[in-house]
Design a protein around this motif. Structure first.
Motif, PDB file in Angstrom:
ATOM      1  N   ALA A 179      45.199  42.916  43.780  1.00  0.00           N
ATOM      2  CA  ALA A 179      44.650  42.467  42.497  1.00  0.00           C
ATOM      3  C   ALA A 179      45.761  41.946  41.588  1.00  0.00           C
ATOM      4  O   ALA A 179      45.593  40.923  40.915  1.00  0.00           O
ATOM      5  CB  ALA A 179      43.904  43.611  41.819  1.00  0.00           C
ATOM      6  N   LEU A 180      46.892  42.631  41.580  1.00  0.00           N
ATOM      7  CA  LEU A 180      47.986  42.222  40.706  1.00  0.00           C
ATOM      8  C   LEU A 180      48.717  40.987  41.225  1.00  0.00           C
ATOM      9  O   LEU A 180      49.092  40.121  40.438  1.00  0.00           O
ATOM     10  CB  LEU A 180      48.954  43.384  40.495  1.00  0.00           C
ATOM     11  CG  LEU A 180      48.358  44.544  39.698  1.00  0.00           C
ATOM     12  CD1 LEU A 180      49.283  45.747  39.696  1.00  0.00           C
ATOM     13  CD2 LEU A 180      48.031  44.129  38.271  1.00  0.00           C
ATOM     14  N   THR A 181      48.911  40.886  42.524  1.00  0.00           N
ATOM     15  CA  THR A 181      49.604  39.700  43.053  1.00  0.00           C
ATOM     16  C   THR A 181      48.725  38.452  43.003  1.00  0.00           C
ATOM     17  O   THR A 181      49.246  37.343  42.942  1.00  0.00           O
ATOM     18  CB  THR A 181      50.114  39.932  44.493  1.00  0.00           C
ATOM     19  OG1 THR A 181      49.021  40.283  45.332  1.00  0.00           O
ATOM     20  CG2 THR A 181      51.190  40.991  44.535  1.00  0.00           C
ATOM     21  N   SER A 182      47.413  38.648  42.989  1.00  0.00           N
ATOM     22  CA  SER A 182      46.509  37.484  42.949  1.00  0.00           C
ATOM     23  C   SER A 182      46.633  36.711  41.636  1.00  0.00           C
ATOM     24  O   SER A 182      46.237  35.557  41.564  1.00  0.00           O
ATOM     25  CB  SER A 182      45.057  37.920  43.148  1.00  0.00           C
ATOM     26  OG  SER A 182      44.584  38.622  42.011  1.00  0.00           O
ATOM     27  N   GLN A 183      47.197  37.326  40.625  1.00  0.00           N
ATOM     28  CA  GLN A 183      47.383  36.642  39.352  1.00  0.00           C
ATOM     29  C   GLN A 183      48.493  35.603  39.410  1.00  0.00           C
ATOM     30  O   GLN A 183      48.568  34.752  38.537  1.00  0.00           O
ATOM     31  CB  GLN A 183      47.687  37.653  38.253  1.00  0.00           C
ATOM     32  CG  GLN A 183      46.529  38.582  37.961  1.00  0.00           C
ATOM     33  CD  GLN A 183      46.870  39.501  36.823  1.00  0.00           C
ATOM     34  OE1 GLN A 183      47.813  40.285  36.911  1.00  0.00           O
ATOM     35  NE2 GLN A 183      46.123  39.372  35.745  1.00  0.00           N
ATOM     36  N   GLY A 184      49.348  35.721  40.409  1.00  0.00           N
ATOM     37  CA  GLY A 184      50.418  34.741  40.574  1.00  0.00           C
ATOM     38  C   GLY A 184      51.539  34.853  39.566  1.00  0.00           C
ATOM     39  O   GLY A 184      52.308  33.911  39.393  1.00  0.00           O
ATOM     40  N   LEU A 185      51.653  35.986  38.902  1.00  0.00           N
ATOM     41  CA  LEU A 185      52.742  36.179  37.942  1.00  0.00           C
ATOM     42  C   LEU A 185      53.988  36.638  38.694  1.00  0.00           C
ATOM     43  O   LEU A 185      53.970  37.691  39.348  1.00  0.00           O
ATOM     44  CB  LEU A 185      52.352  37.215  36.889  1.00  0.00           C
ATOM     45  CG  LEU A 185      51.105  36.890  36.059  1.00  0.00           C
ATOM     46  CD1 LEU A 185      50.728  38.070  35.183  1.00  0.00           C
ATOM     47  CD2 LEU A 185      51.368  35.655  35.212  1.00  0.00           C
ATOM     48  N   PRO A 186      55.079  35.867  38.631  1.00  0.00           N
ATOM     49  CA  PRO A 186      56.273  36.186  39.424  1.00  0.00           C
ATOM     50  C   PRO A 186      56.816  37.608  39.200  1.00  0.00           C
ATOM     51  O   PRO A 186      57.193  38.278  40.158  1.00  0.00           O
ATOM     52  CB  PRO A 186      57.289  35.132  38.986  1.00  0.00           C
ATOM     53  CG  PRO A 186      56.465  33.987  38.509  1.00  0.00           C
ATOM     54  CD  PRO A 186      55.230  34.612  37.893  1.00  0.00           C
ATOM     55  N   ALA A 187      56.848  38.069  37.978  1.00  0.00           N
ATOM     56  CA  ALA A 187      57.388  39.411  37.711  1.00  0.00           C
ATOM     57  C   ALA A 187      56.519  40.486  38.366  1.00  0.00           C
ATOM     58  O   ALA A 187      57.035  41.445  38.944  1.00  0.00           O
ATOM     59  CB  ALA A 187      57.497  39.654  36.211  1.00  0.00           C
ATOM     60  N   ARG A 188      55.202  40.325  38.278  1.00  0.00           N
ATOM     61  CA  ARG A 188      54.301  41.294  38.912  1.00  0.00           C
ATOM     62  C   ARG A 188      54.419  41.245  40.425  1.00  0.00           C
ATOM     63  O   ARG A 188      54.425  42.260  41.090  1.00  0.00           O
ATOM     64  CB  ARG A 188      52.854  41.059  38.490  1.00  0.00           C
ATOM     65  CG  ARG A 188      52.572  41.604  37.130  1.00  0.00           C
ATOM     66  CD  ARG A 188      51.124  41.963  36.968  1.00  0.00           C
ATOM     67  NE  ARG A 188      50.939  42.508  35.637  1.00  0.00           N
ATOM     68  CZ  ARG A 188      49.928  42.240  34.862  1.00  0.00           C
ATOM     69  NH1 ARG A 188      48.961  41.439  35.288  1.00  0.00           N
ATOM     70  NH2 ARG A 188      49.831  42.778  33.674  1.00  0.00           N
ATOM     71  N   THR A 189      54.487  40.041  40.954  1.00  0.00           N
ATOM     72  CA  THR A 189      54.613  39.887  42.396  1.00  0.00           C
ATOM     73  C   THR A 189      55.904  40.542  42.878  1.00  0.00           C
ATOM     74  O   THR A 189      55.916  41.223  43.905  1.00  0.00           O
ATOM     75  CB  THR A 189      54.571  38.396  42.790  1.00  0.00           C
ATOM     76  OG1 THR A 189      53.312  37.860  42.362  1.00  0.00           O
ATOM     77  CG2 THR A 189      54.728  38.204  44.281  1.00  0.00           C
ATOM     78  N   ALA A 190      56.977  40.391  42.112  1.00  0.00           N
ATOM     79  CA  ALA A 190      58.266  40.979  42.497  1.00  0.00           C
ATOM     80  C   ALA A 190      58.192  42.505  42.529  1.00  0.00           C
ATOM     81  O   ALA A 190      58.687  43.131  43.480  1.00  0.00           O
ATOM     82  CB  ALA A 190      59.364  40.518  41.544  1.00  0.00           C
ATOM     83  N   ILE A 191      57.583  43.121  41.528  1.00  0.00           N
ATOM     84  CA  ILE A 191      57.495  44.590  41.520  1.00  0.00           C
ATOM     85  C   ILE A 191      56.597  45.065  42.648  1.00  0.00           C
ATOM     86  O   ILE A 191      56.891  46.066  43.301  1.00  0.00           O
ATOM     87  CB  ILE A 191      57.055  45.162  40.145  1.00  0.00           C
ATOM     88  CG1 ILE A 191      57.148  46.697  40.133  1.00  0.00           C
ATOM     89  CG2 ILE A 191      55.636  44.781  39.796  1.00  0.00           C
ATOM     90  CD1 ILE A 191      58.506  47.271  40.220  1.00  0.00           C
ATOM     91  N   ILE A 192      55.513  44.354  42.919  1.00  0.00           N
ATOM     92  CA  ILE A 192      54.618  44.753  44.014  1.00  0.00           C
ATOM     93  C   ILE A 192      55.346  44.655  45.346  1.00  0.00           C
ATOM     94  O   ILE A 192      55.255  45.555  46.185  1.00  0.00           O
ATOM     95  CB  ILE A 192      53.323  43.905  44.015  1.00  0.00           C
ATOM     96  CG1 ILE A 192      52.516  44.147  42.738  1.00  0.00           C
ATOM     97  CG2 ILE A 192      52.493  44.185  45.267  1.00  0.00           C
ATOM     98  CD1 ILE A 192      52.145  45.583  42.442  1.00  0.00           C
TER      99      ILE A 192
END
Length: 190
Positions: A81-94
């Motif tokens: 759900a969080l990576t689907s937003q495509g936000l680089p910072a969120r994707t990096a933490i995930i």
């Protein structure tokens, strides 16, 4: 002789509130990490006795069953759900947390061998320093991982997942654990 505590699930956490369930699992993981640290001290002070073997069994049961189920909950429901937003910072933490899940799983395999030897009565005294270092590394990684999830992932996922998604998440978590459950059951006046 050191007595190890009987550890119980946090009261009030249920599949109707999956984030409470995830947080309760973190609390249980922390109790198991504390028990692991106490076990190391106990082994130094008292040796490999029946209390130590029981603590090792308790720790093993948690990290063999509940720990992997918890990681799967996050991998199935929160991380996508969080990576689907495509936000680089969120994707990096995930991506970091996913790598940590793999690292913790690999570290656990070695710790489990240590604990299995203890349960079987084959705890070599000369292994303690090396084993305790592994245990401390595992505990530190796990604690940092929990902190990142609770401060960065859970708040963002709570905002992102609506009631329908949370209901589905709770139901799926229950099903994977072999529990028959439906959110409407939590609202029944008994």
């Amino acid at each position: 002789m050191t007595s190890f505590p009987v550890l119980h699930a946090s009261p009030g956490a249920g599949f109707d509130e999956p984030f409470d369930m995830l947080t309760a699992c973190h609390e249980k993981a922390e109790r198991m990490l504390i028990l692991l640290e106490r076990l190391a001290r106990h082994l130094e002070e008292c040796g490999a006795d029946a209390d130590a073997a029981q603590a090792a069994r308790d720790i093993t049961r948690y990290f063999d069953v509940a720990g992997p189920a918890h990681h799967e909950d996050e991998e199935r429901h929160l991380f996508p759900a969080l990576t689907s937003q495509g936000l680089p910072a969120r994707t990096a933490i995930i991506e970091k947390l996913q790598r940590e899940h793999l690292t913790m799983s690999e570290q656990w395999k070695t710790l489990r061998i240590d604990l299995d030897q203890l349960v079987a009565g084959r705890w070599p005294v000369n292994m303690s320093t090396e084993a305790f270092g592994r245990w401390a590394t595992f505990a530190a990684l796990y604690r940092g991982h929990i902190a990142a999830e609770e401060t960065q992932v859970y708040p963002a996922a709570r905002q992102l997942l609506d009631d329908t998604a949370r209901d589905a998440m709770g139901c799926e978590m229950a099903q994977r654990r072999g529990v028959r459950w439906h959110r409407s059951w939590a609202k029944r006046p008994f």
